[in-house]
Design a protein around this motif. Structure first.
Motif, PDB file in Angstrom:
ATOM      1  N   ASN A  12      51.060 -14.669 -16.347  1.00 32.66           N
ATOM      2  CA  ASN A  12      51.609 -13.343 -16.130  1.00 32.66           C
ATOM      3  C   ASN A  12      51.235 -12.423 -17.296  1.00 32.66           C
ATOM      4  N   GLN A  14      50.183  -9.318 -17.153  1.00 30.03           N
ATOM      5  CA  GLN A  14      50.593  -7.931 -16.940  1.00 30.03           C
ATOM      6  C   GLN A  14      51.867  -7.622 -17.747  1.00 30.03           C
ATOM      7  N   SER A  15      52.806  -8.577 -17.756  1.00 32.21           N
ATOM      8  CA  SER A  15      54.081  -8.351 -18.451  1.00 32.21           C
ATOM      9  C   SER A  15      53.870  -8.196 -19.951  1.00 32.21           C
ATOM     10  N   PHE A  18      52.389  -4.746 -20.590  1.00 31.74           N
ATOM     11  CA  PHE A  18      53.411  -3.703 -20.487  1.00 31.74           C
ATOM     12  C   PHE A  18      54.349  -3.721 -21.699  1.00 31.74           C
ATOM     13  N   GLN A  21      52.739  -2.041 -24.453  1.00 34.35           N
ATOM     14  CA  GLN A  21      52.774  -0.587 -24.185  1.00 34.35           C
ATOM     15  C   GLN A  21      54.120   0.024 -24.569  1.00 34.35           C
ATOM     16  N   ARG A  22      55.203  -0.706 -24.250  1.00 33.97           N
ATOM     17  CA  ARG A  22      56.538  -0.185 -24.581  1.00 33.97           C
ATOM     18  C   ARG A  22      56.715  -0.052 -26.091  1.00 33.97           C
ATOM     19  N   TYR A 137      64.243 -15.942 -23.870  1.00 35.29           N
ATOM     20  CA  TYR A 137      64.078 -16.450 -22.509  1.00 35.29           C
ATOM     21  C   TYR A 137      63.000 -17.531 -22.466  1.00 35.29           C
ATOM     22  N   GLU A 177      57.990 -11.235 -24.388  1.00 43.78           N
ATOM     23  CA  GLU A 177      57.818 -10.065 -23.508  1.00 43.78           C
ATOM     24  C   GLU A 177      58.931  -9.969 -22.462  1.00 43.78           C
ATOM     25  N   LYS A 178      59.738 -11.029 -22.331  1.00 44.42           N
ATOM     26  CA  LYS A 178      60.822 -11.047 -21.340  1.00 44.42           C
ATOM     27  C   LYS A 178      62.171 -11.263 -22.004  1.00 44.42           C
ATOM     28  N   SER A 180      64.210  -9.254 -23.816  1.00 42.59           N
ATOM     29  CA  SER A 180      64.959  -8.060 -24.158  1.00 42.59           C
ATOM     30  C   SER A 180      64.489  -7.454 -25.494  1.00 42.59           C
ATOM     31  N   LYS A 181      65.391  -6.801 -26.202  1.00 45.48           N
ATOM     32  CA  LYS A 181      64.986  -6.062 -27.400  1.00 45.48           C
ATOM     33  C   LYS A 181      64.537  -6.996 -28.526  1.00 45.48           C
ATOM     34  N   GLU A 184      61.031  -8.066 -27.989  1.00 46.36           N
ATOM     35  CA  GLU A 184      60.094  -6.981 -28.302  1.00 46.36           C
ATOM     36  C   GLU A 184      59.915  -6.847 -29.818  1.00 46.36           C
TER      37      GLU A 184
ATOM     38  N   ASN B  74      62.527  -5.329 -19.579  1.00 48.10           N
ATOM     39  CA  ASN B  74      62.178  -6.383 -20.542  1.00 48.10           C
ATOM     40  C   ASN B  74      62.960  -7.687 -20.352  1.00 48.10           C
ATOM     41  N   ILE B  75      63.413  -7.921 -19.121  1.00 46.44           N
ATOM     42  CA  ILE B  75      64.002  -9.224 -18.788  1.00 46.44           C
ATOM     43  C   ILE B  75      63.283  -9.766 -17.542  1.00 46.44           C
TER      44      ILE B  75
END
Lengths: 193, 251
Positions: A12, A14-15, A18, A21-22, A137, A177-178, A180-181, A184, B74-75
């Motif tokens: 994955n 793409q995630s 992104f 990008q964020r 996660y 990437e999954k 949360s903050k 990131e 982001n989850i």
């Protein structure tokens, strides 16, 4: 800054693109050795089954390239596992960057582990600003046992290495990437190494 | 310690959320991306998007939605509804979905589970099972619980695990919409029967129901829609309550 996500058809990506990008950066996807070599930061993703992912890497010669990279490299999930010596899944020879073997969970807990678990004993610049016992996660059935290159530990019936570092190579079992903050922030730390 | 997950479910039609969503702070109540962002910021652990679009543009609008969600949220999130082939799954995962959920297509063609697990890994394959009790026997139903099969829930759960499902999303049609609590007896039995995570669905009405399904129902995650959409339960309050009851949650 030139950020390259290795695109070898496993997972994955793409995630991750992104998420970067964020954070205000742009990443390119590539399987081209020259493009990857010229990057400032390289992300090596991976989701799925180890032996088929390794076969894809070999078909493009990336298995030879990755261990020779000099810039910071971040392996995520299966990407990290493939950077180890050997993966029990599919009896797969790894890239031998991290000196440890990846084995299957053999506990009373459910497999795969799916969900949010804590990382602790954080010991790397990768975790700047991240609290001990922060939640990340994770989705995986195979794990890296505790070893000298561990920079984070997670407990799932057994304590195991949920992040690794050796020289310019970093690996995380969780999905920043999954996550949360906090996830990131870890990605940002890597991009700003 | 691995935490129990709270999962809001959004029903999607033609790229928009359906059912009333009572969020006063939403600029556009029908925008699933905006709603997803709010849930992610308010402590949801995962999201499920269930597509009920029945038009020919279905796949295209769903892929566009997945791209938009992946861009902003982001989850992790799961996409379900009308997925019936390896190609369907490939395009959704490549667009940024973390998992896909299959239901009727798996009942009609159980080998699809094996094919998807082999191709993409078990970790992203959720098998959704709708069931209700007929003469004290839990029977799998199709088409949102309307059409009974001859398959028993527990046989099917064991089979989908063996075929490579990574998780089971179990909805009790007897409890769905009642707001009287989850089907904890069946859930607990399921959780002992298989060694993959079980997501409880159907029946959430108050915070105690979530505590009950994690303790009595031994569920790994709980999914609900209206109690969250209508703000009857705030996820952050729910998680604080669960923590008070010694249930591990991400706060």
């Amino acid at each position: 800054m030139k950020i390259v996500i290795i695109n070898y058809g496993a997972g994955n990506i793409q995630s991750i693109k992104f998420a970067i990008q964020r954070l205000g950066y742009e990443a390119v996807l590539s399987d081209n050795s020259e493009v990857i070599k010229s990057a400032d930061k390289v992300i090596f993703p991976g989701v799925g089954e180890a032996s088929s992912a390794m076969a894809k890497l070999k078909s493009t010669g990336l298995d030879k390239l990755i261990p020779t990279l000099k810039q910071p490299v971040l392996g995520i999930c299966l990407g990290m596992q493939l950077m180890c010596n050997y993966c029990e899944e599919g009896n797969t020879q790894g890239l031998e960057i991290f000196d440890v073997n990846v084995i299957k969970f053999d506990t009373s807990e459910k497999v795969p582990q799916i969900g949010w678990n804590q990382i602790e004993n954080l010991n790397s610049k990768l975790f700047k600003g991240i609290n001990e016992k922060e939640y990340m996660y994770l989705v995986h059935s195979f794990y890296v046992p505790l070893n000298n290159e561990a920079i984070a530990i997670t407990d799932y019936g057994i304590k195991y290495a949920s992040a690794l570092q050796k020289d310019n190579f970093y690996g995380v079992q969780f999905h920043p990437e999954k996550s949360s903050k906090a996830g990131e922030q870890i990605l940002k730390n890597f991009l700003e190494l | 310690m691995l935490t129990k997950r709270i999962i809001p479910c959004l029903d999607i039609k033609n790229g928009r959320t359906v059912k009333g969503v009572n969020f006063v702070d939403l600029r556009d109540a029908g925008d699933p991306v905006e709603l997803a962002e709010i849930y992610a910021n308010n402590g949801a652990d995962e999201l499920v998007f269930l597509d009920i679009t029945a038009t020919e543009q279905r796949r295209k609008t769903l892929v566009e939605l997945v791209l938009h969600v992946a861009e902003k949220v982001n989850i992790p999130f799961t996409v379900g509804g009308g997925i019936s082939s390896v190609e369907d799954v490939e395009i959704l995962l490549n667009s940024g979905a973390d998992k896909v959920s299959i239901n009727s297509s798996a009942v009609k063609n159980p080998k699809l589970i094996n094919d998807l697990a082999a191709r993409f890994g078990s970790q992203c394959i959720v098998v959704a099972i709708d069931a209700k009790q007929i003469d004290k026997e839990w029977i799998v139903h199709l088409v949102g619980g309307k059409v009974p099969t001859e398959i028993r829930l527990f046989d099917w759960a064991k089979e989908v695990e063996q075929r490579g499902a990574g998780e089971i999303l179990f909805t009790s049609m007897d409890h769905d919409g009642t707001k009287n609590g989850f089907a904890n007896e069946a859930l607990a039995y399921l959780s002992e029967l298989v060694n993959i995570p079980i997501i409880a669905s159907g029946g959430a009405g108050n915070m105690q129901h979530f505590t009950d399904t994690f303790i009595e129902g031994k569920a790994d995650a709980a999914l609900a829609a209206s109690v969250f959409h209508f703000k009857e339960i705030e996820i952050i309050d729910l998680k604080n309550e669960l923590k008070k009851n010694n249930i591990p949650v991400r706060l």
